[in-house]
Design an enzyme around this catalytic site. Structure first.
Site, PDB file in Angstrom:
ATOM      1  N   GLN A 105     -15.376   5.875  -6.870  1.00 28.01           N
ATOM      2  CA  GLN A 105     -14.196   6.606  -7.361  1.00 28.01           C
ATOM      3  C   GLN A 105     -12.954   5.746  -7.162  1.00 28.01           C
ATOM      4  OE1 GLN A 105     -14.466  10.979  -5.873  1.00 28.01           O
ATOM      5  NE2 GLN A 105     -15.931   9.808  -4.669  1.00 28.01           N
ATOM      6  N   ASN A 106     -13.113   4.620  -6.480  1.00 27.42           N
ATOM      7  CA  ASN A 106     -11.959   3.783  -6.147  1.00 27.42           C
ATOM      8  C   ASN A 106     -11.583   2.879  -7.318  1.00 27.42           C
ATOM      9  OD1 ASN A 106     -12.321   5.002  -3.719  1.00 27.42           O
ATOM     10  ND2 ASN A 106     -13.247   3.237  -2.717  1.00 27.42           N
ATOM     11  N   ASP A 108      -9.832   0.008  -6.657  1.00 28.50           N
ATOM     12  CA  ASP A 108      -9.305  -1.175  -5.967  1.00 28.50           C
ATOM     13  C   ASP A 108     -10.065  -2.468  -6.236  1.00 28.50           C
ATOM     14  OD1 ASP A 108     -11.599  -0.829  -4.349  1.00 28.50           O
ATOM     15  OD2 ASP A 108     -10.496   0.294  -2.828  1.00 28.50           O
ATOM     16  N   HIS A 123     -13.486   6.315 -11.932  1.00 26.02           N
ATOM     17  CA  HIS A 123     -12.077   6.660 -12.206  1.00 26.02           C
ATOM     18  C   HIS A 123     -11.289   5.475 -12.773  1.00 26.02           C
ATOM     19  CE1 HIS A 123     -12.326  10.244  -9.138  1.00 26.02           C
ATOM     20  NE2 HIS A 123     -12.877  10.518 -10.307  1.00 26.02           N
ATOM     21  N   CYS A 134       0.745   2.555 -28.631  1.00 29.71           N
ATOM     22  CA  CYS A 134       0.109   1.628 -29.585  1.00 29.71           C
ATOM     23  C   CYS A 134      -1.213   1.068 -29.053  1.00 29.71           C
ATOM     24  CB  CYS A 134       1.064   0.493 -29.944  1.00 29.71           C
ATOM     25  SG  CYS A 134       1.467  -0.570 -28.551  1.00 29.71           S
ATOM     26  N   ASN A 217     -19.443   9.397   6.975  1.00 36.01           N
ATOM     27  CA  ASN A 217     -18.077   9.937   6.987  1.00 36.01           C
ATOM     28  C   ASN A 217     -17.801  10.454   8.400  1.00 36.01           C
ATOM     29  OD1 ASN A 217     -15.685  11.493   6.504  1.00 36.01           O
ATOM     30  ND2 ASN A 217     -16.277  11.720   4.360  1.00 36.01           N
ATOM     31  N   ALA A 236     -17.124   3.686   7.915  1.00 37.83           N
ATOM     32  CA  ALA A 236     -18.045   3.020   6.982  1.00 37.83           C
ATOM     33  C   ALA A 236     -18.496   1.643   7.459  1.00 37.83           C
ATOM     34  CB  ALA A 236     -17.373   2.915   5.612  1.00 37.83           C
TER      35      ALA A 236
HETATM   36  N1  APR Z   1     -15.088   5.392   6.770  1.00 36.57           N
HETATM   37  C1  APR Z   1     -15.710   6.388   6.106  1.00 36.57           C
HETATM   38  N2  APR Z   1     -15.085   7.492   5.674  1.00 36.57           N
HETATM   39  C2  APR Z   1     -13.772   7.608   5.937  1.00 36.57           C
HETATM   40  C3  APR Z   1     -13.054   6.612   6.633  1.00 36.57           C
HETATM   41  C4  APR Z   1     -13.767   5.451   7.058  1.00 36.57           C
HETATM   42  N3  APR Z   1     -13.170   4.455   7.708  1.00 36.57           N
HETATM   43  N4  APR Z   1     -11.767   7.000   6.728  1.00 36.57           N
HETATM   44  C5  APR Z   1     -11.688   8.190   6.118  1.00 36.57           C
HETATM   45  N5  APR Z   1     -12.888   8.573   5.637  1.00 36.57           N
HETATM   46  C6  APR Z   1     -13.256   9.763   4.864  1.00 36.57           C
HETATM   47  C7  APR Z   1     -12.394  10.976   5.120  1.00 36.57           C
HETATM   48  O1  APR Z   1     -12.934  11.748   6.198  1.00 36.57           O
HETATM   49  C8  APR Z   1     -12.489  11.719   3.790  1.00 36.57           C
HETATM   50  O2  APR Z   1     -13.576  12.647   3.788  1.00 36.57           O
HETATM   51  O3  APR Z   1     -13.064   9.440   3.507  1.00 36.57           O
HETATM   52  C9  APR Z   1     -12.773  10.627   2.772  1.00 36.57           C
HETATM   53  C10 APR Z   1     -11.630  10.316   1.828  1.00 36.57           C
HETATM   54  O4  APR Z   1     -11.404  11.428   1.018  1.00 36.57           O
HETATM   55  P1  APR Z   1     -10.295  11.426  -0.133  1.00 36.57           P
HETATM   56  O5  APR Z   1      -9.027  10.887   0.396  1.00 36.57           O
HETATM   57  O6  APR Z   1     -10.267  12.798  -0.708  1.00 36.57           O
HETATM   58  O7  APR Z   1     -10.854  10.351  -1.185  1.00 36.57           O
HETATM   59  P2  APR Z   1     -11.879  10.547  -2.387  1.00 36.57           P
HETATM   60  O8  APR Z   1     -12.949  11.504  -2.018  1.00 36.57           O
HETATM   61  O9  APR Z   1     -12.279   9.206  -2.826  1.00 36.57           O
HETATM   62  O10 APR Z   1     -10.949  11.210  -3.481  1.00 36.57           O
HETATM   63  C11 APR Z   1     -11.484  11.431  -4.755  1.00 36.57           C
HETATM   64  O11 APR Z   1      -9.364  12.125  -5.566  1.00 36.57           O
HETATM   65  O12 APR Z   1      -7.082  11.903  -5.644  1.00 36.57           O
HETATM   66  C12 APR Z   1      -8.251  11.606  -6.299  1.00 36.57           C
HETATM   67  O13 APR Z   1      -8.611   9.990  -7.910  1.00 36.57           O
HETATM   68  C13 APR Z   1      -8.487  10.129  -6.530  1.00 36.57           C
HETATM   69  O14 APR Z   1     -10.607   8.958  -6.610  1.00 36.57           O
HETATM   70  C14 APR Z   1      -9.810   9.862  -5.859  1.00 36.57           C
HETATM   71  C15 APR Z   1     -10.443  11.249  -5.808  1.00 36.57           C
END
Ligand code: APR
Length: 254
Positions: A105-106, A108, A123, A134, A217, A236
């Site tokens: 979903q990233n 980056d 995404h 255009c 997570n 992670a």
């Molecule tokens: N390692 C693993 N997990 C982690 C870490 C880490 N170091 N740090 C945080 N997390 C977990 C958090 O606990 C959380 O559950 O990563 C998750 C991040 O969640 P979100 O911020 O909601 O990210 P994501 O799920 O990718 O969001 C989905 O939402 O805003 C939109 O388009 C954006 O692609 C994104 C989508």
């Protein structure tokens, strides 16, 4: 004998080695250790920026300059970030023939930077900018250096080629992700809060097809008690590194 706390990595390694055919679904959490904050949670981007005001396609049409005030912060963070051991570990698993693909979903580009070859960008990504008038496309980096908000030669403010709320998932990515989720034997769900559809449907789809779901997570998510078979409650980079170390101990060196 695995040491205390090591059992869970053994279980994950076992599932990956016995079933192979694994796919990873990643979210913002996998890039936190690369210095890119997640979206949700106390340190998250959406604490500072209300996504309804800064991250929807309607907001972009209404006030693209305001949306760019958030995007420019994101672009700065992405420019400074490099892959961490979790990204590198997934690329290693692909090279070892254990992981088939990464659905991310990233936006980056860190999976590709780490060496992953089959990456499905659910995404979109931040590599290119597109004109919604255009449809001219520009490489982001060069165009952003000209100034923020970046403008098309036709004068309109450009949008990064990533999916804002209210926009459809790119058709090919959706199709490929569904087919990967449908046919994998293990799904590694790493660093996603599983709150955004349709990406959060992917683990359920894999589960229905009989896949073993490993969730990495530090927190629980809506998947943890309903869908996940093995929850590794660690960050992670540590979890992926430990799983790889375990796999390398049992696999003959190639
Ligand atoms: N390692 C693993 N997990 C982690 C870490 C880490 N170091 N740090 C945080 N997390 C977990 C958090 O606990 C959380 O559950 O990563 C998750 C991040 O969640 P979100 O911020 O909601 O990210 P994501 O799920 O990718 O969001 C989905 O939402 O805003 C939109 O388009 C954006 O692609 C994104 C989508």
């Amino acid at each position: 004998m695995p040491g205390p706390g090591e059992q869970i990595f053994e279980e994950a390694a076992d599932a990956l080695l016995s079933r192979r055919n694994a796919v990873a679904l990643t979210g913002a959490g996998i890039s936190v250790e690369s210095g890119i904050p997640a979206f949700r949670g106390t340190q998250g981007m959406w604490e500072k920026y209300d996504p309804m005001e800064y991250a929807t396609i309607d907001a972009f049409f209404r006030d693209p300059e305001k949306v760019w005030s958030m995007l420019s912060e994101m672009v700065d963070l992405l420019a400074r970030a490099s892959p961490n051991p979790a990204h590198v570990g997934l690329a290693d698993l692909e090279r070892m023939g254990i992981l088939r693909s990464v659905i991310t979903q990233n936006v980056d580009g860190l999976h590709q930077a780490a060496g992953s070859r089959k990456v499905i960008e659910f995404h979109g990504n931040a590599e290119e900018l597109v004109c919604l008038s255009c449809w001219t496309r520009y490489p982001s980096r060069a165009k952003i250096l000209e100034g923020i908000p970046p403008r098309c030669s036709c004068g309109r403010i450009l949008k990064p080629d990533l999916v804002l709320f209210g926009e459809p998932i790119p058709w090919t990515a959706q199709d490929e992700a569904e087919s990967e989720a449908d046919s994998c034997a293990v799904l590694l769900v790493i660093g996603t809060s599983a709150q955004v559809t349709p990406a959060c449907e992917i683990p359920r789809l894999s589960k229905r097809r009989g896949a073993f779901i490993i969730e990495i997570n530090p927190e629980e998510t809506p998947l943890t008690r309903m869908v996940t078979d093995l929850h590794i409650r660690k960050v992670a980079s540590l979890a992926v590194t430990r799983i790889l170390e375990t796999i390398r101990r049992v696999l003959p060196p190639s």
